[in-house]
Design a protein around this motif. Sequence first.
Motif, PDB file in Angstrom:
ATOM      1  N   GLN A  80      -5.880 -13.203  -1.306  1.00 57.34           N
ATOM      2  CA  GLN A  80      -5.113 -13.374  -0.383  1.00 57.34           C
ATOM      3  C   GLN A  80      -3.436 -11.447  -0.792  1.00 57.34           C
ATOM      4  N   GLU A  81      -3.415 -11.433  -2.236  1.00 55.34           N
ATOM      5  CA  GLU A  81      -2.938 -10.432  -2.694  1.00 55.34           C
ATOM      6  C   GLU A  81      -3.420  -8.669  -2.309  1.00 55.34           C
ATOM      7  N   PHE A  82      -5.519  -8.981  -2.856  1.00 55.21           N
ATOM      8  CA  PHE A  82      -6.142  -7.466  -2.270  1.00 55.21           C
ATOM      9  C   PHE A  82      -6.029  -7.312  -1.396  1.00 55.21           C
ATOM     10  N   GLY A  83      -6.354  -8.524  -0.374  1.00 60.86           N
ATOM     11  CA  GLY A  83      -6.393  -7.827   1.104  1.00 60.86           C
ATOM     12  C   GLY A  83      -5.539  -8.068   1.363  1.00 60.86           C
ATOM     13  N   CYS A  84      -4.219  -7.649   1.249  1.00 58.45           N
ATOM     14  CA  CYS A  84      -2.996  -7.737   2.187  1.00 58.45           C
ATOM     15  C   CYS A  84      -2.927  -5.986   1.191  1.00 58.45           C
ATOM     16  N   ALA A  85      -3.091  -5.566  -0.592  1.00 59.89           N
ATOM     17  CA  ALA A  85      -3.213  -4.677  -0.665  1.00 59.89           C
ATOM     18  C   ALA A  85      -4.275  -3.166   0.308  1.00 59.89           C
ATOM     19  N   ALA A  86      -5.100  -3.861  -0.498  1.00 62.16           N
ATOM     20  CA  ALA A  86      -5.820  -3.073   0.979  1.00 62.16           C
ATOM     21  C   ALA A  86      -5.641  -3.113   2.437  1.00 62.16           C
ATOM     22  N   LEU A  87      -4.855  -3.848   3.182  1.00 64.76           N
ATOM     23  CA  LEU A  87      -4.315  -3.325   4.528  1.00 64.76           C
ATOM     24  C   LEU A  87      -3.503  -2.524   4.888  1.00 64.76           C
TER      25      LEU A  87
END
Length: 103
Positions: A80-87
């Motif tokens: 969730q953390e890295f996904g949000c950061a990527a987006l």
Amino acid sequence: LLAAFGAEGRSHVIKLGGVECVLAAMKAFKKRVKLQQWGCAATRDLCWERLETAECVAADGGVELVLKAMMYSPSAIEVQEFGCAALRVMASDSEEIPLLIAE
């Protein structure tokens, strides 16, 4: 992760096909939580301050892959953390990518 290598290191990884490799792995191993976690992190790092790369990632289905990783692993905090950061990184300088995310 890749951010530690700076802009030159990220450029080198991109030229060697790093974006395609990351997206292919995320697509092939959808249920591997650690792979999705690090795939999202790598996507974030490769797109950092590179609108052209972010647009290529989006065109190759990267936005959808990151969103799917987050949907498949709702309790995996790192995904969730890295996904949000990527987006966030992909959308930061683009007018089109936020629309893809919102779909």
